[in-house]
Design a protein around this motif. Structure first.
Motif, PDB file in Angstrom:
ATOM      1  N   GLY A   2       0.819  -1.209   0.000  1.00 53.30           N
ATOM      2  CA  GLY A   2       0.000   0.000   0.000  1.00 53.30           C
ATOM      3  C   GLY A   2       0.847   1.251   0.000  1.00 53.30           C
ATOM      4  O   GLY A   2       1.912   1.299   0.627  1.00 53.30           O
ATOM      5  N   VAL A   3       0.392   2.264  -0.735  1.00 52.81           N
ATOM      6  CA  VAL A   3       1.065   3.567  -0.796  1.00 52.81           C
ATOM      7  C   VAL A   3      -0.023   4.641  -0.736  1.00 52.81           C
ATOM      8  O   VAL A   3      -0.998   4.562  -1.479  1.00 52.81           O
ATOM      9  CB  VAL A   3       1.880   3.725  -2.103  1.00 52.81           C
ATOM     10  N   ASP A   4       0.156   5.622   0.135  1.00 50.33           N
ATOM     11  CA  ASP A   4      -0.896   6.627   0.282  1.00 50.33           C
ATOM     12  C   ASP A   4      -0.292   8.007   0.536  1.00 50.33           C
ATOM     13  O   ASP A   4       0.558   8.178   1.415  1.00 50.33           O
ATOM     14  CB  ASP A   4      -1.818   6.248   1.448  1.00 50.33           C
ATOM     15  N   LEU A   5      -0.734   8.990  -0.254  1.00 52.08           N
ATOM     16  CA  LEU A   5      -0.303  10.376  -0.083  1.00 52.08           C
ATOM     17  C   LEU A   5      -1.239  11.043   0.918  1.00 52.08           C
ATOM     18  O   LEU A   5      -2.457  11.034   0.740  1.00 52.08           O
ATOM     19  CB  LEU A   5      -0.345  11.111  -1.420  1.00 52.08           C
ATOM     20  N   ASP A   6      -0.662  11.636   1.965  1.00 49.86           N
ATOM     21  CA  ASP A   6      -1.507  12.138   3.038  1.00 49.86           C
ATOM     22  C   ASP A   6      -0.896  13.377   3.690  1.00 49.86           C
ATOM     23  O   ASP A   6       0.314  13.447   3.904  1.00 49.86           O
ATOM     24  CB  ASP A   6      -1.694  11.040   4.098  1.00 49.86           C
ATOM     25  N   GLU A   7      -1.756  14.344   3.975  1.00 53.68           N
ATOM     26  CA  GLU A   7      -1.348  15.524   4.737  1.00 53.68           C
ATOM     27  C   GLU A   7      -1.509  15.178   6.209  1.00 53.68           C
ATOM     28  O   GLU A   7      -2.614  15.122   6.747  1.00 53.68           O
ATOM     29  CB  GLU A   7      -2.216  16.732   4.373  1.00 53.68           C
ATOM     30  N   ASP A   8      -0.397  14.910   6.874  1.00 51.44           N
ATOM     31  CA  ASP A   8      -0.418  14.464   8.253  1.00 51.44           C
ATOM     32  C   ASP A   8       0.247  15.504   9.131  1.00 51.44           C
ATOM     33  O   ASP A   8       0.672  16.558   8.665  1.00 51.44           O
ATOM     34  CB  ASP A   8       0.310  13.112   8.375  1.00 51.44           C
ATOM     35  N   ARG A   9       0.374  15.198  10.435  1.00 49.95           N
ATOM     36  CA  ARG A   9       0.988  16.136  11.363  1.00 49.95           C
ATOM     37  C   ARG A   9       2.385  16.582  10.920  1.00 49.95           C
ATOM     38  O   ARG A   9       2.743  17.752  11.078  1.00 49.95           O
ATOM     39  CB  ARG A   9       1.046  15.508  12.762  1.00 49.95           C
ATOM     40  N   PRO A  10       3.198  15.677  10.363  1.00 48.12           N
ATOM     41  CA  PRO A  10       4.524  16.144   9.928  1.00 48.12           C
ATOM     42  C   PRO A  10       4.498  16.952   8.640  1.00 48.12           C
ATOM     43  O   PRO A  10       5.538  17.406   8.170  1.00 48.12           O
ATOM     44  CB  PRO A  10       5.302  14.836   9.720  1.00 48.12           C
ATOM     45  N   GLY A  11       3.343  17.105   7.999  1.00 46.25           N
ATOM     46  CA  GLY A  11       3.256  17.759   6.698  1.00 46.25           C
ATOM     47  C   GLY A  11       2.798  16.759   5.650  1.00 46.25           C
ATOM     48  O   GLY A  11       2.216  15.722   5.961  1.00 46.25           O
TER      49      GLY A  11
END
Length: 252
Positions: free
Chosen positions: A119-128
């Motif tokens: 699995g690969v997922d692009l995500d805006e998370d806490r680290p950016g």
């Protein structure tokens, strides 16, 4: 007259305190404070000295975070890319901001943790803005590798524990057996005709055999959900489901 008032003072103080604390539902603490007040009043009667009795709050104020905890949070690795928090055209904005592609993220994750990407997922998370890559490691453990979406630098790695029948290692090994098209190849095939890949996942929830489910977004912000055959690499549009009906921007 004064002597009679002083004799009644302990009871009066007790009554006032009981009424105050009963309204707050704190009878246990009330008993302790009544004793203090009664003793203080008795001291007034006996010695004629005015005495002040202070009542402190029952709940301590929350302590401030320790210096070490604050230091740890501030020193956590952050992505070089950030995207404003906005649900409108979220995938399109993230895809445009990321300079690292899904295949590049998969390759970087495998370099850090040898195994098979599932699995690969692009995500805006806490680290950016980050790529989160799931790897079934050669050590037969699940690994989640978080990478900077701008540099492919590894920001975090952790071992996941998924041992149930649907997501366990044995089940995943069975899904991957005989597959000739990996996650990287699936992403490349989908992006060739449907824009930038934002997610790749090996999925068998609604079918007899596993397939690569790939989500992409084109420059005009239109989203696509695709299936890539894990053996022939053939790309097809995924059937529409109820979730997609609620997601107005998705074309699948």
């Amino acid at each position: 007259m004064t002597s009679a008032w002083l004799q009644l003072a302990p009871a009066t103080v007790e009554h006032v305190i009981e009424q105050h604390l009963t309204n707050r539902g704190e009878r246990t603490e009330m008993k302790r404070n009544i004793v203090i007040a009664t003793v203080a009043a008795a001291a007034i009667v006996g010695g004629g000295t005015a005495t002040a009795v202070a009542f402190s709050g029952d709940s301590a104020a929350p302590s401030a975070p320790s210096a070490s905890a604050a230091s740890s949070a501030s020193s956590a690795p952050r992505s070089s890319v950030s995207v404003p928090d906005d649900d409108v055209n979220e995938d399109a904005r993230e895809a445009k901001a990321a300079s690292v592609s899904a295949p590049q993220a998969a390759a970087a994750a495998l370099k850090a943790t040898p195994g098979t990407v599932t699995g690969v997922d692009l995500d805006e998370d806490r680290p950016g803005l980050v790529w989160e890559v799931d790897v079934l490691g050669k050590d037969n453990k699940w690994h989640e590798v978080t990478l900077d979406a701008g540099t492919a630098k590894v920001l975090n790695q952790r071992v996941e524990h998924e041992d149930d029948d649907d997501h366990g290692v044995a089940h995943a090994r069975a899904e991957l057996k005989g597959i000739t098209v990996d996650a990287t190849r699936a992403a490349e095939r989908a992006s060739a005709s449907h824009g930038t890949v934002t997610s790749v996942d090996l999925d068998d929830d609604h079918r007899s055999s596993a397939t690569w489910e790939v989500e992409t977004v084109t420059k005009d912000g239109k989203e696509h959900k695709l299936h890539v055959d894990p053996n022939s690499a053939k790309v097809t549009v995924a059937p529409r489901d109820a979730d997609d009906d609620d997601n107005g921007g998705r074309d699948d």
